[in-house]
Design a protein around this motif. Sequence first.
Motif, PDB file in Angstrom:
ATOM      1  N   ILE A   1      43.925  59.611  32.389  1.00 43.15           N
ATOM      2  CA  ILE A   1      43.548  58.473  31.556  1.00 43.15           C
ATOM      3  C   ILE A   1      44.027  58.733  30.137  1.00 43.15           C
ATOM      4  O   ILE A   1      43.866  59.848  29.615  1.00 43.15           O
ATOM      5  N   HIS A   2      44.611  57.733  29.503  1.00 45.56           N
ATOM      6  CA  HIS A   2      45.148  57.875  28.150  1.00 45.56           C
ATOM      7  C   HIS A   2      44.085  58.460  27.221  1.00 45.56           C
ATOM      8  O   HIS A   2      42.916  58.070  27.282  1.00 45.56           O
ATOM      9  N   PRO A   3      44.459  59.406  26.369  1.00 49.96           N
ATOM     10  CA  PRO A   3      43.453  60.071  25.513  1.00 49.96           C
ATOM     11  C   PRO A   3      42.699  59.133  24.585  1.00 49.96           C
ATOM     12  O   PRO A   3      41.627  59.500  24.092  1.00 49.96           O
ATOM     13  N   GLU A   4      43.208  57.931  24.336  1.00 46.45           N
ATOM     14  CA  GLU A   4      42.466  56.990  23.505  1.00 46.45           C
ATOM     15  C   GLU A   4      41.298  56.350  24.262  1.00 46.45           C
ATOM     16  O   GLU A   4      40.438  55.724  23.647  1.00 46.45           O
ATOM     17  N   ILE A   5      41.273  56.521  25.590  1.00 48.01           N
ATOM     18  CA  ILE A   5      40.202  55.968  26.419  1.00 48.01           C
ATOM     19  C   ILE A   5      39.205  57.082  26.722  1.00 48.01           C
ATOM     20  O   ILE A   5      39.574  58.118  27.272  1.00 48.01           O
ATOM     21  N   GLU A   6      37.959  56.881  26.368  1.00 43.45           N
ATOM     22  CA  GLU A   6      36.937  57.914  26.588  1.00 43.45           C
ATOM     23  C   GLU A   6      36.448  57.879  28.034  1.00 43.45           C
ATOM     24  O   GLU A   6      36.063  56.830  28.551  1.00 43.45           O
ATOM     25  N   VAL A   7      36.459  59.042  28.663  1.00 38.74           N
ATOM     26  CA  VAL A   7      35.922  59.202  30.010  1.00 38.74           C
ATOM     27  C   VAL A   7      34.617  59.986  29.906  1.00 38.74           C
ATOM     28  O   VAL A   7      34.600  61.116  29.410  1.00 38.74           O
ATOM     29  N   VAL A   8      33.527  59.402  30.381  1.00 38.30           N
ATOM     30  CA  VAL A   8      32.217  60.056  30.361  1.00 38.30           C
ATOM     31  C   VAL A   8      31.774  60.227  31.806  1.00 38.30           C
ATOM     32  O   VAL A   8      31.485  59.251  32.492  1.00 38.30           O
ATOM     33  N   ASN A   9      31.737  61.462  32.268  1.00 39.94           N
ATOM     34  CA  ASN A   9      31.345  61.743  33.645  1.00 39.94           C
ATOM     35  C   ASN A   9      29.854  62.036  33.702  1.00 39.94           C
ATOM     36  O   ASN A   9      29.400  63.097  33.287  1.00 39.94           O
ATOM     37  N   CYS A  10      29.096  61.100  34.247  1.00 44.63           N
ATOM     38  CA  CYS A  10      27.637  61.236  34.310  1.00 44.63           C
ATOM     39  C   CYS A  10      27.153  61.694  35.681  1.00 44.63           C
ATOM     40  O   CYS A  10      25.934  61.711  35.925  1.00 44.63           O
ATOM     41  N   ALA A  11      28.071  62.055  36.559  1.00 43.79           N
ATOM     42  CA  ALA A  11      27.674  62.482  37.908  1.00 43.79           C
ATOM     43  C   ALA A  11      26.813  63.735  37.852  1.00 43.79           C
ATOM     44  O   ALA A  11      26.983  64.591  36.992  1.00 43.79           O
ATOM     45  N   ARG A  12      25.889  63.826  38.806  1.00 42.24           N
ATOM     46  CA  ARG A  12      24.991  64.972  38.890  1.00 42.24           C
ATOM     47  C   ARG A  12      25.050  65.549  40.299  1.00 42.24           C
ATOM     48  O   ARG A  12      25.139  64.808  41.282  1.00 42.24           O
ATOM     49  N   PRO A  13      24.977  66.868  40.427  1.00 45.33           N
ATOM     50  CA  PRO A  13      25.032  67.478  41.769  1.00 45.33           C
ATOM     51  C   PRO A  13      23.783  67.156  42.579  1.00 45.33           C
ATOM     52  O   PRO A  13      22.678  67.058  42.039  1.00 45.33           O
TER      53      PRO A  13
ATOM     54  N   THR B   1      25.720  73.918  27.651  1.00 53.89           N
ATOM     55  CA  THR B   1      26.049  72.511  27.444  1.00 53.89           C
ATOM     56  C   THR B   1      25.750  71.701  28.698  1.00 53.89           C
ATOM     57  O   THR B   1      25.200  70.596  28.626  1.00 53.89           O
ATOM     58  N   HIS B   2      26.090  72.263  29.848  1.00 54.32           N
ATOM     59  CA  HIS B   2      25.811  71.582  31.109  1.00 54.32           C
ATOM     60  C   HIS B   2      24.325  71.313  31.265  1.00 54.32           C
ATOM     61  O   HIS B   2      23.910  70.199  31.606  1.00 54.32           O
ATOM     62  N   GLU B   3      23.515  72.306  30.995  1.00 52.77           N
ATOM     63  CA  GLU B   3      22.070  72.149  31.136  1.00 52.77           C
ATOM     64  C   GLU B   3      21.529  71.119  30.157  1.00 52.77           C
ATOM     65  O   GLU B   3      20.649  70.315  30.495  1.00 52.77           O
ATOM     66  N   ALA B   4      22.058  71.106  28.956  1.00 49.88           N
ATOM     67  CA  ALA B   4      21.608  70.140  27.957  1.00 49.88           C
ATOM     68  C   ALA B   4      21.926  68.712  28.390  1.00 49.88           C
ATOM     69  O   ALA B   4      21.099  67.803  28.223  1.00 49.88           O
ATOM     70  N   LEU B   5      23.099  68.504  28.964  1.00 52.13           N
ATOM     71  CA  LEU B   5      23.472  67.171  29.412  1.00 52.13           C
ATOM     72  C   LEU B   5      22.630  66.740  30.608  1.00 52.13           C
ATOM     73  O   LEU B   5      22.274  65.563  30.733  1.00 52.13           O
ATOM     74  N   VAL B   6      22.315  67.673  31.491  1.00 55.03           N
ATOM     75  CA  VAL B   6      21.453  67.361  32.631  1.00 55.03           C
ATOM     76  C   VAL B   6      20.117  66.807  32.139  1.00 55.03           C
ATOM     77  O   VAL B   6      19.587  65.838  32.686  1.00 55.03           O
ATOM     78  N   LYS B   7      19.583  67.410  31.104  1.00 48.90           N
ATOM     79  CA  LYS B   7      18.276  66.986  30.586  1.00 48.90           C
ATOM     80  C   LYS B   7      18.362  65.720  29.752  1.00 48.90           C
ATOM     81  O   LYS B   7      17.432  64.910  29.727  1.00 48.90           O
ATOM     82  N   ALA B   8      19.484  65.530  29.065  1.00 47.18           N
ATOM     83  CA  ALA B   8      19.570  64.431  28.110  1.00 47.18           C
ATOM     84  C   ALA B   8      19.931  63.101  28.769  1.00 47.18           C
ATOM     85  O   ALA B   8      19.455  62.043  28.325  1.00 47.18           O
ATOM     86  N   ARG B   9      20.740  63.132  29.795  1.00 45.94           N
ATOM     87  CA  ARG B   9      21.264  61.887  30.357  1.00 45.94           C
ATOM     88  C   ARG B   9      20.325  61.301  31.389  1.00 45.94           C
ATOM     89  O   ARG B   9      20.672  61.051  32.545  1.00 45.94           O
TER      90      ARG B   9
ATOM     91  N   MET C   1      31.740  64.624  42.346  1.00 45.08           N
ATOM     92  CA  MET C   1      32.314  64.140  41.088  1.00 45.08           C
ATOM     93  C   MET C   1      31.895  64.981  39.894  1.00 45.08           C
ATOM     94  O   MET C   1      32.507  64.928  38.838  1.00 45.08           O
ATOM     95  N   THR C   2      30.851  65.762  40.023  1.00 47.79           N
ATOM     96  CA  THR C   2      30.194  66.410  38.892  1.00 47.79           C
ATOM     97  C   THR C   2      31.116  67.330  38.101  1.00 47.79           C
ATOM     98  O   THR C   2      31.885  68.093  38.681  1.00 47.79           O
ATOM     99  N   THR C   3      31.011  67.279  36.796  1.00 49.29           N
ATOM    100  CA  THR C   3      31.668  68.261  35.940  1.00 49.29           C
ATOM    101  C   THR C   3      30.888  69.565  36.050  1.00 49.29           C
ATOM    102  O   THR C   3      29.718  69.630  35.677  1.00 49.29           O
ATOM    103  N   ARG C   4      31.529  70.599  36.556  1.00 46.43           N
ATOM    104  CA  ARG C   4      30.831  71.840  36.866  1.00 46.43           C
ATOM    105  C   ARG C   4      30.783  72.772  35.667  1.00 46.43           C
ATOM    106  O   ARG C   4      31.633  72.743  34.780  1.00 46.43           O
TER     107      ARG C   4
END
Length: 247
Positions: A22-34, A231-239, A1-4
């Motif tokens: 998904i309609h653009p008014e709906i926020e999709v947040v992909n928190c999957a990790r490899p 950005t990917h690395e920052a999200l890995v550390k932040a989430r 599932m991960t955003t690469r």
Amino acid sequence: MTTRQASFVPMTGWGQTMQLFIHPEIEVVNCARPGASSKSFADRGRLQWILDHLMPGDYLLISFGLIDEKTDAGRHTLPFGSFQDYLRLYIEGARERLAHPVLVTTHERRGFDGHGNLNWALGHYPAAMRELAAQTCTPLIDLYAQSITWWQQLGPEGTKGIFLFLAPGEHPNYPEGIEDNTHLKPVGAIECSRFVARTLAEQGIVPPHWVVNLEQPQFPAEAMGWLDDETHEALVKARTVQTGTAQ
């Protein structure tokens, strides 16, 4: 599932292409990790980060199994034991915050025997998720069963166009080529997320008008949502509630 990240292109997680449907008014947040199992994702504080940010009315799509079969103690779970126990943490945590959990069985790996028959590599994990969905009255999207149908129809050669198979020199990110029976190219990720989105609407799990573009056959590369490596690395550390954890 991960955003690469960009350095992994064209590897694509189906979670990163959910936004296309998904309609653009709906926020999709992909928190999957490899490389994360239901256990390691929770143990490393990633589930807690999600629960801390869930709002009433949110939907939490939960998909594990590909990594839970790994034998190392930090990731391994037993299908009808600890796997279900960990998944309950996701389900109950979402409901405690008045959010809606949805279980999604993972797609099967690509593996064929010498006669062209598909190997069912994931064992009992999909069945265990189905059982838990029934026990907890949690909506279930059976991507696993659908992927079995797809891979069998495509066969050993056809599935190479879905999975990350590249010849030497075909892509600069993989100069020596790659034969990967687990990770998907964009076309595979898109069809998995299309199926998930369609099922969300058809089963009435989400309001049907939230789901869009189901009949659009192709999408441009810039719509895939790959992240630059920083950005990917920052999200890995932040989430995670454990700042700096790498998995």
